[in-house]
Each structure stands twice: as structure tokens, then as C-alpha cells.
Design a protein around this motif. Structure first.
Motif, PDB file in Angstrom:
ATOM      1  N   GLU A  22      -5.764   1.372  -5.421  1.00  0.00           N
ATOM      2  CA  GLU A  22      -6.672   1.597  -4.282  1.00  0.00           C
ATOM      3  C   GLU A  22      -7.911   2.294  -4.827  1.00  0.00           C
ATOM      4  OE1 GLU A  22      -5.230   4.146  -1.070  1.00  0.00           O
ATOM      5  OE2 GLU A  22      -6.780   3.375   0.282  1.00  0.00           O
ATOM      6  N   HIS A  79       0.840  -1.199   0.000  1.00  0.00           N
ATOM      7  CA  HIS A  79       0.000   0.000   0.000  1.00  0.00           C
ATOM      8  C   HIS A  79       0.875   1.249   0.000  1.00  0.00           C
ATOM      9  CE1 HIS A  79      -3.925   1.985   1.735  1.00  0.00           C
ATOM     10  NE2 HIS A  79      -3.325   2.773   0.852  1.00  0.00           N
ATOM     11  N   ASP A  81       0.838   2.658   3.424  1.00  0.00           N
ATOM     12  CA  ASP A  81       0.065   3.809   2.916  1.00  0.00           C
ATOM     13  C   ASP A  81       0.961   5.048   2.821  1.00  0.00           C
ATOM     14  OD1 ASP A  81      -2.152   5.070   1.843  1.00  0.00           O
ATOM     15  OD2 ASP A  81      -3.320   5.067   3.710  1.00  0.00           O
ATOM     16  N   HIS A 107       1.516   5.297  -2.454  1.00  0.00           N
ATOM     17  CA  HIS A 107       1.055   6.204  -3.519  1.00  0.00           C
ATOM     18  C   HIS A 107       2.209   6.973  -4.144  1.00  0.00           C
ATOM     19  CE1 HIS A 107      -3.104   5.499  -2.355  1.00  0.00           C
ATOM     20  NE2 HIS A 107      -2.606   5.410  -1.124  1.00  0.00           N
ATOM     21  N   HIS A 117       2.772   8.137   1.489  1.00  0.00           N
ATOM     22  CA  HIS A 117       2.504   9.152   0.458  1.00  0.00           C
ATOM     23  C   HIS A 117       3.737   9.997   0.163  1.00  0.00           C
ATOM     24  CE1 HIS A 117      -1.746   8.219   1.094  1.00  0.00           C
ATOM     25  NE2 HIS A 117      -2.081   9.009   0.092  1.00  0.00           N
ATOM     26  N   HIS A 124      -4.333   5.717  -6.027  1.00  0.00           N
ATOM     27  CA  HIS A 124      -5.786   5.883  -6.024  1.00  0.00           C
ATOM     28  C   HIS A 124      -6.308   5.890  -7.463  1.00  0.00           C
ATOM     29  CE1 HIS A 124      -5.970   7.257  -1.800  1.00  0.00           C
ATOM     30  NE2 HIS A 124      -4.966   8.074  -2.050  1.00  0.00           N
TER      31      HIS A 124
HETATM   32 MN    MN Z   1      -3.822   4.803   0.458  1.00  0.00          MN
END
Ligand code: MN
Ligand code: AMP
Ligand code: MN
Ligand code: MN
Length: 279
Positions: free
Chosen positions: A66, A9, A250, A11, A252, A41
Motif C-alpha cells: 500500500e 488489504h 485493512d 498490515h 491491522h 505500507h
Molecule cells: Mn491499509
């Protein structure tokens, strides 16, 4: 045997991350990740570059995405892993979703203009490296740049969350849409960061039951936004529903994430890691 360090996970600039896929791949490899998925995303636009860079760094790569959906009116994120990125059902579904995002972003801009902050849609677009994918994170970054708040995390609770002036209602795809696209493309569907949804126990069990009935197979048990209590709680739910467990930072970007790529606790040892369904 040491468990694999897998991170499924994160981005890139293809959505609302701050680094290009190549730099994420190098960073993941440097952090000791063995098996990596890029999960932007609602777009597959970073996957080819991510795969190449992972291969150059000697790290195994899995296609990821995602997907933003709604279930009973609540916004939820579903991760797809290990799919065929050429499959038309998934690619076309995401294309429609992105068109909806642009329309939503324009309405967010109008809502913020109405409280005296004009030009935010146009400003946010300048923060979106991929103009095809605009998210609230781009709005927040632009609003920080014009002095509305000192940090992105300060913009959300004041302007961009339900009930606040820049938040607009939006129709996202359904749970059945997202799981259907992922499964059609040969992938595995995983519920992202379940601890983030403000759902009571009954609603969560209903949601996970619906997800399983539709063909969902995985639950993100360890992730950047989960407390140790969340991990215990969602490990129990993974056992109860016989879901495979996923693990994802997750991430970023260095300034906006608490957890770096691959730098999170291992899954509870008795859970079946989701990569077993993919490799
Ligand atoms: Mn995410
Ligand atoms: P969207 O998908 O357009 O609704 O935007 C959601 C994105 O905004 C998430 O994926 C995060 O990157 C970011 N985000 C959401 N809530 C927060 C928050 N409280 N603080 C910082 N970033 C957030
Ligand atoms: Mn994001
Ligand atoms: Mn998410």
C-alpha cells in the motif's frame, strides 16, 4: 458458484500492523480466506514470510503493498498487487519513500515537543518492529502508552490529523510515481479505500480519470472502512470507469480493526474481481 473469499488489504509488523506475517496468514486461512495479499505500507519486507506461511496454510498468496502518495496535495493510498517483488523501480521507489518517512517522523517529534510532549519520535520508534517503516500509528500507540489518550483512535483526532499539533506537511510520491512503479514491476494498481478521501464528486472523478490514464486498473469497492452506501457508490464508479473491483479488510490487529481478515461482504456480483487480472 460461491465467490472466492479474497482479502487484498492488511498490515503486518513489517509496517504498522500488530501481528507478524505468519500469524496473519494463519488467521486469514482460519477465517476462510482462499486468496490473500499482504499489503504493508511502503515496504515489501513481510512478503517472503507471508508467502511461505500462506503456502503452509494451503492458501493462495499475492504480493501486495500500500503506497502513500499525494494527488493535488491530498494524501491518498494506492495498492499494488501481483508484482515482481525484486523489480528495482518499485523497490528503489519505496526505499526513497521510507527515508522521507523517517525525516517526517522526526519533524512530528519536534512539533509534539513544542507543545510539551517530548521524546515521542524516540518512543514511537520503540513501537516500530521494523525500524525502517515508521507511521503515525506507532506515534499513536506510544502516546497511548504514556497516558495521552486511552485508545489509538483517540490520539488521531486530537494530535495527528491535519491542523492538529503533531501533524506536519509532507511531500509524498506522486500518483504517476506509484502507478508507474507498480506497472513497471508487472503489477496491478488499485485505489485503496476511496470512501476515506474527503473529495467531492467532481474531484473524485478527476482523480479516478487521472489514475486510469496512468495505467491504474482497480478500485477497492468493499473494505473495512466502507459503509454500505460507500460500496454502492464506488461500485457505480467502478462500472463507469470499467475498473476491476478489490476487496480488503485493512486489518491491522485484533484491537485496532473493526473488520477481521476475510470477514467482509462479497463484492456486488456484476463487478469483475481484481484477482482475475492477477491469477
Ligand atoms: Mn491499509
Ligand atoms: P501514516 O501512513 O504514517 O500517515 O499513518 C497512517 C496510519 O495511521 C494508517 O494506515 C492507520 O494505520 C493509522 N490511522 C490513521 N488514521 C487513524 C485513526 N483515525 N484511528 C486509528 N488509526 C488511524
Ligand atoms: Mn496503517
Ligand atoms: Mn490506507
Amino acid at each position: 458458484m460461491t465467490p472466492l473469499n479474497f482479502d487484498f488489504h492488511c498490515h503486518s509488523l513489517a509496517s504498522d500492523g500488530l501481528l507478524p506475517p505468519e500469524e496473519l496468514a494463519q488467521r486469514a486461512a482460519a477465517n476462510g480466506v482462499d486468496l490473500w495479499a499482504l499489503t504493508d505500507h511502503d515496504t515489501l519486507g513481510g512478503l517472503a514470510a507471508g508467502e511461505q506461511a500462506a503456502s503452509a496454510a494451503g492458501m493462495a498468496f499475492v504480493n501486495g503493498v500500500e503506497i502513500s502518495i499525494e494527488w493535488q496535495g491530498r494524501p491518498i493510498h494506492i495498492i499494488g498487487l501481483g508484482f515482481d517483488r525484486q523489480h528495482p523501480d518499485l523497490a528503489d521507489g519505496l526505499e526513497t519513500l521510507r527515508v522521507g518517512r523517517v525525516e517526517r517522523a522526526k519533524r512530528m517529534g519536534e512539533a509534539l515537543a513544542a507543545i510539551g510532549i517530548p521524546g515521542v519520535y524516540e518512543g514511537a520508534l520503540q513501537f516500530a518492529t521494523n525500524p525502517d517503516l515508521i507511521s503515525r500509528a506507532h506515534f499513536a500507540r506510544y502516546m497511548v502508552s504514556i497516558g495521552i489518550a486511552r485508545e489509538v483512535s483517540g490520539v488521531f483526532p486530537q494530535y495527528l490529523t491535519p491542523g492538529k499539533p503533531g501533524y506536519v506537511e509532507h511531500r509524498w510520491p506522486t500518483l504517476a510515481n506509484a502507478v508507474g512503479w507498480i506497472v513497471a514491476a508487472g503489477g496491478v494498481a488499485v485505489v485503496a479505500h476511496p470512501g476515506r478521501y474527503r473529495m467531492g464528486g467532481g474531484d473524485m472523478r478527476k482523480f479516478l480519470g487521472d489514475f486510469k490514464d496512468l495505467g491504474g486498473q482497480g478500485l477497492e469497492v468493499t473494505c473495512g472502512s466502507h459503509s454500505p452506501d460507500h460500496v454502492l457508490h464506488f461500485a457505480r464508479l467502478a462500472r463507469y470507469f470499467t475498473f476491476h473491483a478489490s476487496r480488503g479488510s485493512d486489518f491491522h490487529g485484533p484491537e485496532e480493526s473493526y473488520v477481521d481478515l476475510g470477514k467482509l461482504p462479497q463484492l456486488p456480483v456484476d463487478l469483475k474481481p481484481v484477482w482475475r487480472l492477477i491469477l
